[in-house]
Structure formats: C-alpha cells, structure tokens
Design a protein around this motif. Structure first.
Motif, mmCIF file in Angstrom:
data_model
loop_
_atom_site.group_PDB
_atom_site.id
_atom_site.type_symbol
_atom_site.label_atom_id
_atom_site.label_comp_id
_atom_site.label_asym_id
_atom_site.label_seq_id
_atom_site.Cartn_x
_atom_site.Cartn_y
_atom_site.Cartn_z
ATOM 1 N N SER A 116 27.193 14.343 -34.308
ATOM 2 C CA SER A 116 27.722 15.624 -33.878
ATOM 3 C C SER A 116 28.889 15.325 -32.936
ATOM 4 C CB SER A 116 26.651 16.440 -33.150
ATOM 5 O OG SER A 116 25.668 16.885 -34.048
ATOM 6 N N MET A 117 29.834 16.259 -32.895
ATOM 7 C CA MET A 117 31.049 16.020 -32.122
ATOM 8 C C MET A 117 31.309 17.176 -31.169
ATOM 9 S SD MET A 117 32.154 13.088 -33.192
ATOM 10 C CE MET A 117 33.812 13.102 -32.463
ATOM 11 N N GLY A 118 31.963 16.868 -30.080
ATOM 12 C CA GLY A 118 32.260 17.914 -29.113
ATOM 13 C C GLY A 118 33.638 17.746 -28.497
ATOM 14 N N TRP A 119 34.122 18.839 -27.951
ATOM 15 C CA TRP A 119 35.334 18.847 -27.140
ATOM 16 C C TRP A 119 34.957 19.293 -25.720
ATOM 17 C CZ3 TRP A 119 39.970 16.986 -28.569
ATOM 18 C CH2 TRP A 119 40.272 16.888 -29.934
ATOM 19 N N PHE A 120 35.489 18.588 -24.757
ATOM 20 C CA PHE A 120 35.341 18.940 -23.358
ATOM 21 C C PHE A 120 36.723 18.950 -22.721
ATOM 22 C CE2 PHE A 120 30.736 18.723 -22.663
ATOM 23 C CZ PHE A 120 30.329 18.130 -23.843
ATOM 24 N N LEU A 155 24.242 19.319 -27.064
ATOM 25 C CA LEU A 155 25.667 19.266 -27.341
ATOM 26 C C LEU A 155 26.526 19.907 -26.267
ATOM 27 C CD1 LEU A 155 25.703 19.950 -31.189
ATOM 28 C CD2 LEU A 155 25.586 17.783 -29.970
ATOM 29 N N GLY A 156 25.937 20.715 -25.407
ATOM 30 C CA GLY A 156 26.716 21.368 -24.359
ATOM 31 C C GLY A 156 26.826 20.565 -23.080
ATOM 32 N N ALA A 179 31.406 22.413 -29.785
ATOM 33 C CA ALA A 179 30.722 21.320 -30.465
ATOM 34 C C ALA A 179 30.432 21.720 -31.892
ATOM 35 C CB ALA A 179 29.428 20.952 -29.735
ATOM 36 N N ILE A 180 30.264 20.717 -32.733
ATOM 37 C CA ILE A 180 29.993 20.952 -34.140
ATOM 38 C C ILE A 180 28.962 19.939 -34.603
ATOM 39 C CG2 ILE A 180 31.934 19.484 -34.855
ATOM 40 C CD1 ILE A 180 32.375 21.504 -37.183
ATOM 41 N N ALA A 181 28.000 20.410 -35.398
ATOM 42 C CA ALA A 181 26.955 19.537 -35.902
ATOM 43 C C ALA A 181 27.527 18.500 -36.865
ATOM 44 C CB ALA A 181 25.885 20.366 -36.589
ATOM 45 N N TRP A 182 26.750 17.458 -37.112
ATOM 46 C CA TRP A 182 27.218 16.351 -37.936
ATOM 47 C C TRP A 182 27.663 16.816 -39.334
ATOM 48 C CZ3 TRP A 182 24.672 15.337 -42.526
ATOM 49 C CH2 TRP A 182 23.442 15.983 -42.695
#
Length: 124
Positions: free
Chosen positions: A33-37, A105-106, A50-53
């Motif tokens: 899974s990927m995220g932006w911060f 993910l958060g 965030a987005i799941a795999w």
C-alpha cells in the motif's frame, strides 16, 4: 528494499492543479500500500492520502478530500497524486511512502520506506 523517488513539485499560483509522481524500484511495488504525506518546517508529518496495494481502496486527509486524488499504475511502479484547486496552505514538502503490512495507512509510523520529498509551493 524499496527505493522511492518523487517528482512534479514546483512553484504554482493558488487555484491551479499539480500532479506529483513517485516511481518505485526494488521489491514488488504492487504488494505495498502507498501513501502521500506532507510536512512544513516545525510541524509533524501530515497524512495526505493512501491507496491499497490493489488500487481499490483510497483514503484521504480531511482537508484534501475532494481536491486531491491518489492513484497508482502497478505496471509502471508509479504512484500519483493529482492536486486540484491548490491553496497556499498546501505548501509543503510532499513525501511518498510504502506500507508493507497494508494497514495503519494514516499514520506515518506504519510506513517502511520513504522518498526524499518534493517541494510544492503555492503562492496567493
């Protein structure tokens, strides 16, 4: 090991759109899974999206929902963040990150790998 490299930041005026990209290399991108911060000086890193795999589920920070869209292209090992109607308060360094366990993910502490960030500056 996963290496992440962000691009697409810059100096823009309020109200315009910007698209960030994050290219991953190393282990299988599609299993994370990927995220932006984002982060500004003196503040904690803030969850953006965030987005799941598998790309099916997406999650957003409260102030981004409706303006930002996260997506991914697993065939190209690339994560995207489409940012519309940018505001001066969106000014920050934006980081992409990979989450191996696909939960939490958060929370930035749940991520295993981070890029070096790309600066986004929105002028009024």
């Amino acid at each position: 090991q996963v290496q992440l490299a962000e691009s697409g930041g810059g100096l823009v005026q309020a109200g315009v759109s910007l698209r960030l990209s994050c290219v991953a290399s190393g282990r299988t991108f599609s299993s994370y899974s990927m995220g932006w911060f984002r982060q500004t000086p003196g503040k904690e890193r803030e969850f953006v999206a965030a987005i799941a795999w598998n790309g099916i589920s997406t999650f957003y920070g409260v102030s981004m929902k409706g303006r930002f869209t996260i997506s991914r292209d697993n065939a190209k090992n690339t994560l995207f963040l489409q940012m519309n109607s940018l505001k001066p308060e969106d000014t920050a360094v934006y980081y992409c990150a990979a989450n191996r366990l696909n939960y939490g993910l958060g929370n930035p502490s749940g991520y295993d790998y981070w890029g070096q960030g790309t600066q986004v500056t929105v002028s009024s």
